[in-house]
Motif scaffolding. Structure first.
Motif: not given
Length: 450
Positions: A238-252
């Protein structure tokens, strides 16, 4: 013709198939190679062992497709749902399960059934005679997988599945973490405080992402390619797909207020969910990982509140095998080239504990009816089970077939002649229609809804 059904694999699907067939009057032999032959992910020889999350996901049977699947399995007298309900943990609107007592209870019920026997040898070849269900799940043994590949003439299809770490509760710093379910969801105080939350500010999040991207990770063997299931992506991917990806996924960070700093909105939040009834273990929600063990400890202890965390289990990654069901299976889940063999569970290309158990339920009932000389039609596609079955046996494009969770996109569309519906009204219409259709299917099969 023998009225004995053989089932290979004692996971969610195999256990449910055995229960359904035995209750229909069929003698069942359940072949489970564990504990004699272990796997990467399993820890015990219990049936229906939960190896990844301890959640059966949403239990809302009016607005959620997996909640509807829960309802159908309960209506059909499903063992997996009965034991899940008996060992339920607080998790807001989700159905989380105390995994070890749950598996022990499933094992005890099946071993106590007068028409079920359990055998612990590894089956390495496809049986030529008799009635069989293969429900070996994502960790099908290499020998059996090779036998399936030889029979189907297709290259083995696989993606890689990851496991989330589990933390000892008494090692979490509660001066930094706090209890709260997202949006305070739940009917009781226990449910509204079912999750532990660890907040990050922007600088902490950016440092965490840097460490995550640089961490040493599990390498695949030569010739293997990773096709991850999107519902179970490792956090590194997920992090490799974009630095903000986790913030919009499990770390929202939405739906949460930090009582330690109520005026400061976290930039990101890591959630942990209770993993056992004692509340001594918590799993990291959505934190499946392929980091090597040393790297996991170094990176995960960067999370505020987990600086001195002790891990009961670190994450891991394993090969997850599934067949191209739309090409290989008929509408009754039988292998076209060998109709004495049915497939059920995750190996068919459904994803999730509940979906796997539901396909086991169907396979067990269909096989039992066939052995009894009382053919049973599958449930209609406007039910959750029928929608999943239709997807794997012809509804999906075989060329792009990938594992799928149940969702309303698999259902026949709702008639829109009454005007455009809002989402809640539309989902309620799906579930109302499904419940009526599933109840009718049970009645035609000679059973009233439980």
């Amino acid at each position: 013709m023998s009225r004995t059904l053989h089932i290979i694999g004692g996971g969610m699907a195999g256990s449910e198939a055995a229960w359904q067939a035995a209750n229909a009057g069929i003698e069942v032999v359940l072949h489970e190679m564990r504990p004699n032959v272990g796997t990467f992910a399993h820890r015990t020889g219990d049936l229906a062992e939960m190896v990844c999350s301890n959640s059966f996901r949403s239990d809302d049977d009016e607005q959620n497709a997996v909640g509807l699947l829960h309802w159908e399995m309960r209506a059909a007298g499903g063992l997996i749902m009965e034991m899940a309900d008996a060992h339920r943990l607080p998790a807001g609107g989700a159905l989380a399960v105390d995994r070890d007592p749950f598996a022990r209870a499933v094992t005890e019920r099946l071993r106590a059934h007068p028409r079920v026997s359990v055998s612990h040898e590894e089956i390495t070849e496809l049986p030529a005679e008799g009635s069989w269900i293969i429900a070996t799940g994502p960790l099908t043994s290499g020998n059996l997988a090779e036998a399936i590949r030889r029979e189907t003439g297709a290259e083995q299809l696989a993606f890689f599945d990851a496991i989330a770490p589990i933390v000892h509760f008494d090692s979490v710093d509660l001066s930094r973490a706090w209890f709260q379910s997202r949006y305070d969801k739940g009917e009781t105080e226990e449910e509204r405080t079912a999750y532990l939350n660890c907040p990050m500010d922007r600088a902490q999040y950016e440092a965490f992402i840097d460490a995550l991207l640089e961490a040493e990770k599990t390498e695949f063997h030569e010739g293997e390619t990773a096709q991850y299931f999107d519902g179970c992506l490792p956090i590194e991917v997920m992090a490799e797909r974009g630095r903000e990806t986790l913030r919009h996924g499990p770390m929202k960070p939405v739906g949460l207020t930090n009582p330690h700093a109520p005026d400061v909105k976290p930039y990101a939040v890591v959630q942990l969910r209770r993993d056992n009834a004692l509340g001594t273990l918590y799993n990291m929600v959505g934190f499946q990982t392929k980091m090597k063990y040393g790297a996991q400890k170094a990176v995960l202890t960067m999370i505020p509140g987990l600086e001195v965390a002790r891990f009961a289990r670190l994450g891991g990654i394993h090969r997850n095998t599934f067949i191209n069901s739309p090409t290989l299976l008929d509408g009754a889940m039988r292998l076209r080239s060998r109709p004495n063999i049915r497939f059920a569970g995750q190996i068919t290309g459904v994803e999730g504990y509940v979906e796997s158990a539901a396909m086991g339920l169907l396979a067990g009932r269909l096989a039992a009816a066939e052995l009894l000389g009382e053919p049973l039609a599958p449930p209609p596609p406007d039910t959750a089970m029928g929608a999943l079955l239709n997807h794997i046996t012809g509804g999906a494009d075989a060329k792009t077939f990938q594992p799928m969770n149940v969702n309303f996109g698999l259902f026949p569309p709702i008639d829109a002649r009454g005007g455009r519906r809002g989402r809640r009204e539309r989902y309620k219409a799906y579930t109302d229609r499904a419940k009526a259709a599933f109840g009718e299917w049970l009645r035609e099969a000679g059973q009233d809804a439980a």
